[in-house]
Design an enzyme around this catalytic site. Structure first.
Site, PDB file in Angstrom:
ATOM      1  N   LYS A 184      -9.375  -6.131   0.824  1.00 36.88           N
ATOM      2  CA  LYS A 184      -9.518  -4.809   1.428  1.00 36.88           C
ATOM      3  C   LYS A 184      -9.010  -3.779   0.432  1.00 36.88           C
ATOM      4  O   LYS A 184      -7.812  -3.663   0.204  1.00 36.88           O
ATOM      5  CB  LYS A 184      -8.721  -4.673   2.724  1.00 36.88           C
ATOM      6  N   GLU A 259       3.659  -6.582  -4.460  1.00 37.21           N
ATOM      7  CA  GLU A 259       3.904  -5.656  -5.588  1.00 37.21           C
ATOM      8  C   GLU A 259       4.104  -4.280  -4.972  1.00 37.21           C
ATOM      9  O   GLU A 259       3.141  -3.643  -4.558  1.00 37.21           O
ATOM     10  CB  GLU A 259       2.700  -5.662  -6.525  1.00 37.21           C
ATOM     11  N   CYS A 293       3.224   2.820 -10.018  1.00 40.36           N
ATOM     12  CA  CYS A 293       4.487   2.316  -9.483  1.00 40.36           C
ATOM     13  C   CYS A 293       5.478   2.041 -10.598  1.00 40.36           C
ATOM     14  O   CYS A 293       6.639   1.762 -10.342  1.00 40.36           O
ATOM     15  CB  CYS A 293       4.235   1.043  -8.704  1.00 40.36           C
ATOM     16  N   GLU A 390      10.416   7.690  -4.828  1.00 38.66           N
ATOM     17  CA  GLU A 390       9.372   7.674  -5.841  1.00 38.66           C
ATOM     18  C   GLU A 390       8.507   8.913  -5.652  1.00 38.66           C
ATOM     19  O   GLU A 390       7.899   9.103  -4.605  1.00 38.66           O
ATOM     20  CB  GLU A 390       8.542   6.414  -5.592  1.00 38.66           C
TER      21      GLU A 390
HETATM   22  N1  LIG Z   1       4.118  -2.373  -7.278  1.00 42.28           N
HETATM   23  C1  LIG Z   1       2.900  -1.989  -7.582  1.00 42.28           C
HETATM   24  O1  LIG Z   1       2.217  -2.585  -8.440  1.00 42.28           O
HETATM   25  C2  LIG Z   1       2.316  -0.808  -6.888  1.00 42.28           C
HETATM   26  C3  LIG Z   1       2.970  -0.123  -5.875  1.00 42.28           C
HETATM   27  N2  LIG Z   1       2.386   0.976  -5.256  1.00 42.28           N
HETATM   28  C4  LIG Z   1       3.132   1.763  -4.280  1.00 42.28           C
HETATM   29  O2  LIG Z   1       2.241   2.167  -3.178  1.00 42.28           O
HETATM   30  C5  LIG Z   1       2.459   3.542  -2.860  1.00 42.28           C
HETATM   31  C6  LIG Z   1       1.251   4.384  -3.134  1.00 42.28           C
HETATM   32  O3  LIG Z   1       0.090   3.662  -2.931  1.00 42.28           O
HETATM   33  P1  LIG Z   1      -0.614   3.709  -1.507  1.00 42.28           P
HETATM   34  O4  LIG Z   1      -1.987   3.152  -1.676  1.00 42.28           O
HETATM   35  O5  LIG Z   1      -0.473   5.039  -0.855  1.00 42.28           O
HETATM   36  O6  LIG Z   1       0.237   2.677  -0.668  1.00 42.28           O
HETATM   37  P2  LIG Z   1      -0.021   2.180   0.822  1.00 42.28           P
HETATM   38  O7  LIG Z   1       0.994   1.147   0.979  1.00 42.28           O
HETATM   39  O8  LIG Z   1      -0.094   3.265   1.831  1.00 42.28           O
HETATM   40  O9  LIG Z   1      -1.505   1.528   0.810  1.00 42.28           O
HETATM   41  C7  LIG Z   1      -1.748   0.410   0.038  1.00 42.28           C
HETATM   42  C8  LIG Z   1      -2.881  -0.377   0.716  1.00 42.28           C
HETATM   43  O10 LIG Z   1      -2.428  -0.815   1.975  1.00 42.28           O
HETATM   44  C9  LIG Z   1      -3.339  -0.404   3.000  1.00 42.28           C
HETATM   45  N3  LIG Z   1      -2.563  -0.221   4.221  1.00 42.28           N
HETATM   46  C10 LIG Z   1      -1.819   0.848   4.577  1.00 42.28           C
HETATM   47  N4  LIG Z   1      -1.220   0.616   5.765  1.00 42.28           N
HETATM   48  C11 LIG Z   1      -1.616  -0.625   6.169  1.00 42.28           C
HETATM   49  C12 LIG Z   1      -1.362  -1.453   7.305  1.00 42.28           C
HETATM   50  N5  LIG Z   1      -0.555  -1.041   8.290  1.00 42.28           N
HETATM   51  N6  LIG Z   1      -1.946  -2.690   7.386  1.00 42.28           N
HETATM   52  C13 LIG Z   1      -2.753  -3.122   6.392  1.00 42.28           C
HETATM   53  N7  LIG Z   1      -3.039  -2.398   5.285  1.00 42.28           N
HETATM   54  C14 LIG Z   1      -2.472  -1.160   5.186  1.00 42.28           C
HETATM   55  C15 LIG Z   1      -3.982   0.821   2.448  1.00 42.28           C
HETATM   56  O11 LIG Z   1      -5.241   1.042   3.085  1.00 42.28           O
HETATM   57  C16 LIG Z   1      -4.153   0.428   0.985  1.00 42.28           C
HETATM   58  O12 LIG Z   1      -5.281  -0.395   0.855  1.00 42.28           O
HETATM   59  C17 LIG Z   1       3.623   3.961  -3.679  1.00 42.28           C
HETATM   60  O13 LIG Z   1       4.826   3.699  -3.009  1.00 42.28           O
HETATM   61  C18 LIG Z   1       3.566   3.051  -4.910  1.00 42.28           C
HETATM   62  O14 LIG Z   1       4.773   2.871  -5.562  1.00 42.28           O
HETATM   63  C19 LIG Z   1       1.138   1.409  -5.560  1.00 42.28           C
HETATM   64  C20 LIG Z   1       0.453   0.733  -6.565  1.00 42.28           C
HETATM   65  C21 LIG Z   1       1.001  -0.372  -7.318  1.00 42.28           C
HETATM   66  O1  LIG Z   2      -0.416   0.068  -9.360  1.00 49.42           O
HETATM   67  C1  LIG Z   2       0.264   0.247 -10.339  1.00 49.42           C
HETATM   68  O2  LIG Z   2       1.006   1.204 -10.475  1.00 49.42           O
HETATM   69  C2  LIG Z   2       0.110  -0.753 -11.421  1.00 49.42           C
HETATM   70  O3  LIG Z   2       0.678  -1.984 -11.019  1.00 49.42           O
HETATM   71  C3  LIG Z   2       0.766  -0.278 -12.673  1.00 49.42           C
HETATM   72  S1  LIG Z   2       0.152  -1.133 -14.037  1.00 49.42           S
HETATM   73  O4  LIG Z   2       0.003  -2.567 -13.721  1.00 49.42           O
HETATM   74  O5  LIG Z   2      -1.179  -0.555 -14.317  1.00 49.42           O
HETATM   75  O6  LIG Z   2       1.136  -0.883 -15.058  1.00 49.42           O
END
Ligand SMILES: NC(=O)C1=CN([C@@H]2O[C@H](COP(=O)(O)OP(=O)(O)OC[C@H]3O[C@@H](n4cnc5c(N)ncnc54)[C@H](O)[C@@H]3O)[C@@H](O)[C@H]2O)C=CC1
Ligand SMILES: O=C(O)[C@H](O)CS(=O)(=O)O
Length: 487
Positions: A184, A259, A293, A390
C-alpha cells in the site's frame, strides 16, 4: 489508461489509474485524486480500495507463494534482474511521474529511481546467497541441519517522501527470498508505485506475487495486519503509525520491520573541516526539501567554530533555488502539503518566541502554495520544539555546545535513534563519538549515507530491523532446524 498531466512523459501506459491486484488491473466505484503539490493540479486519480480488495490481493499472494517459493533463487533473480533493467530503462518517465506527484526536483527524482532500482539488483543477487547450515552434532547418532525458508505472504505500507525506493527496499528482498507481497503506497504518491507494478508485470513477474492497492489506509492496513495469511508487516513512516500497526499485528504474531521517525543530530566539532561540514549539512538537511527521516534535524556546533560555521552555512543556504521540480536548477521543491507547511511554521514560531533568531528565510516562499524559504535559525536551545520533534522541512536550527561530552549528550537526548552525523578529524574522537552516538546509522564527515549496501534502520523509537545491505533479506526468512536421528 488516463495519461494525466506529467510534463515530458513518453510512455503514457506507465500512468495507471487502476490498482494491480492478483495480476489484474482493477478499479473502484470511488477514486482518490492525485495532486501535484507544486501547482495544485490534478494529475490523475487512483481507486479507493478497502478491506475486500486487500483480502483479494492477500489471497492471490498466498496462492502464488507455493510456486514462487519453489522457483530456484536463480530463476527468481532472472525475473528481478529484468525488472531492474526495465526500471533503469524507464528512469526518465518514472522520475517525471514522481516529480509530478511528490514535487522533488527532477534530478533528485532520477537519483531516487536509480537508488530504488539498486535494491532490486542487489537483492536479486543476495537471494542466491541464502544458505543454510550443517551443524556440529553433539551426538554421534544425530545430524543437525538448518534451513532458511521464506516467511510467506508479506504486506508493506510505505511513505510519500521516497515513492519508489521505500517500495523496492521491501519488495526486493521479499521476492528474492521467495516471499510474495502486497504493497500500500502513500495516498499522496501512488502513481510511482503503480508504474513500478507495470514494469514488474512486463518483466514477467507471475500473477499474484506482487499486488499494489490504494485507498483507505485504515481499512487496507487493518486487513493486512489482521489477515492470518499475512506473515510479515513491513512499514516505513511515522513512529505513531508504526506503533499502531505493530499493536494490530501482534494479534496474529506477525513478524514486523519498522522504519520510523528520526531526529538526527549533526555535530560540528572544533577540529572539523568547516567547508566540508557546510557541504554535508546542506546535503543532509535540504535533501528532498528536508523531508527525509534521516535529515539533520538539529545542528550542534562547538562554541569556538559556531559563528564561522553559521556564516558559511548561511552563504550556501542562500544559493538554494526554490521552485517547481520540473524547472532547471531548482534544488528545493514544494513541501508535500499544507499540513507540512503549518508544522514548519509552528516550529519556527516556537523557536523565535523562545529566543532563537532567524538568520535566513523563516517564512512561506513568494511562489505561494506549499513552497517554503530555506531557513537558518541560530541561538536555538533544547527548550524549543525543534529539539524534540522532527521538522520534516527546510529548517536548519543551530545549537551551541562547549565540550565533546556535552555535544554527545545533547545529540543522544531524544527518544529517536535513526541517523546521526558528525564532522571531526581527530581519529580518537571519531572512534569515541561513533561508538557513543545512539543511532542505527552514523555518518562521519559526510551528509549522505543512503545506498543499497548500508544496513538502514534505527534504534530506540526509530524502529526495528534493517533494510538494504547483506542483512536486509534476513527479515524475510525463517530459520528451521532439522535433526536427523537414528544414524
Ligand atoms: N524511517 C524511515 O525510513 C522513514 C520514516 N518516515 C517518517 O514518516 C513521517 C512522514 O511520512 P508520512 O508518510 O506522513 O508518515 P505516515 O506514518 O503518516 O504514513 C506512512 C504510510 O502509512 C499509511 N498510514 C497512515 N496511517 C495509517 C494507519 N492507521 N493504518 C495503516 N496505514 C496508515 C500512510 O497512508 C502511508 O502510506 C515522518 O515522521 C518521517 O520521519 C518517513 C519516511 C521514511
Ligand atoms: O524515507 C526516508 O527518509 C528514507 O529512508 C531516507 S533514505 O533511505 O533515502 O536515506
Amino acid at each position: 489508461m488516463k495519461t494525466g498531466v506529467v510534463p515530458g512523459l513518453r510512455d503514457g501506459d506507465l500512468l495507471r489509474d487502476r490498482c494491480y491486484v492478483g495480476g489484474a488491473w482493477i478499479g473502484a466505484t470511488e477514486s482518490i485524486p492525485v495532486v501535484n503539490p507544486a501547482t495544485g493540479e490534478a494529475i490523475s486519480s487512483v481507486p479507493k480500495l478497502g478491506a475486500d480488495e486487500t483480502r483479494r490481493a492477500i489471497e492471490a499472494a498466498h496462492a502464488a507463494f507455493g510456486s514462487w517459493r519453489n522457483e530456484t533463487a536463480k530463476a527468481r533473480a532472472i525475473v528481478l534482474r529484468r525488472w531492474f533493467d526495465l526500471i533503469v530503462a524507464n528512469q526518465d518517465d518514472l522520475a517525471r511521474i514522481m516529480t509530478a506527484e511528490q514535487g522533488k526536483p527532477l534530478a533528485e527524482a532520477k537519483g531516487e529511481i536509480l537508488y530504488a532500482a539498486s535494491f532490486i539488483e542487489w537483492f536479486a543477487e543476495q537471494g542466491k546467497r541464502v544458505d543454510g547450515d550443517v551443524l556440529q552434532s553433539p551426538l554421534s547418532d544425530k545430524r543437525i541441519l538448518v534451513f532458511k525458508q521464506p516467511v510467506g505472504v508479506c504486506a508493506a505500507i510505505t511513505p510519500w517522501n521516497f515513492p519508489a525506493a521505500m517500495i523496492t527496499r521491501k519488495v526486493g528482498p521479499a521476492l528474492a527470498a521467495g516471499c510474495t507481497m502486497v504493497v500500500k503506497p502513500a495516498t499522496q504518491t501512488p502513481l510511482t508505485a503503480l508504474a513500478l507494478g507495470v514494469l514488474a508485470e512486463r518483466a514477467g513477474l507471475p500473477k499474484g506475487v506482487l499486488s499494489i492497492v490504494t485507498g483507505s489506509a485504515k481499512a487496507i492496513g487493518g486487513e493486512m495486519t489482521g489477515n492470518k495469511l499475512v506473515k510479515k508487516i513491513t512499514f516505513t513512516g511515522s513512529t505513531e503509525v508504526g506503533k499502531e500497526l505493530m499493536a494490530q499485528a501482534a494479534g496474529t504474531m506477525k513478524k514486523v520491520s519498522m522504519e520510523l521517525g528520526g531526529n538526527a543530530p549533526f555535530l560540528v566539532f572544533d577540529d572539523a573541516d568547516l567547508d566540508q561540514a557546510v557541504a554535508g549539512a546542506i546535503a543532509s538537511k535540504f535533501r528532498n526539501t528536508g523531508q527525509t527521516c534521516v535529515c539533520a534535524n538539529r545542528i550542534l556546533v562547538q562554541d569556538s567554530v559556531y559563528d564561522a560555521f553559521a556564516d558559511k552555512l548561511a552563504k550556501e543556504v542562500a544559493k538554494l533555488k526554490v521552485g517547481n521540480g520540473f524547472e532547471d536548477g531548482v534544488g528545493q521543491g514544494p513541501l508535500i502539503d499544507e499540513k507540512a507547511v503549518e508544522k514548519v511554521e509552528e516550529h519556527i514560531a516556537d523557536a523565535v518566541a523562545k529566543g532563537a533568531k532567524v538568520k535566513l528565510g523563516g517564512k512561506r516562499h513568494a511562489l505561494g502554495r506549499t513552497f517554503f524559504e530555506p531557513t537558518l535559525l541560530t541561538d536555538v536551545t533544547p527548550a524549543m520544539q525543534v529539539t524534540r520533534e522532527e521538522t520534516f522541512g527546510p529548517v536548519a536550527p543551530l545549537f551551541r555546545f562547549k565540550t565533546e561530552d556535552e555535544g554527545v549528550a545533547l545529540a543522544n537526548d531524544t527518544e529517536f535513534g535513526l541517523a546521526a552525523y558528525f564532522y571531526a578529524r581527530d581519529v580518537a574522537r571519531v572512534f569515541r563519538v561513533s561508538e557513543r552516538l545512539e543511532a542505527g546509522i552514523v555518518a562521519v564527515n559526510t551528509g549522505i549515507i543512503s545506498n543499497e549496501v548500508v544496513p538502514f534502520g534505527g534504534v530506540k523509537e526509530s524502529g526495528l530491523g534493517r533494510e538494504g545491505s547483506k542483512y536486509g533479506i534476513d527479515d524475510y526468512l525463517a530459520i528451521k532446524s532439522v535433526t536427523l536421528g537414528g544414524l
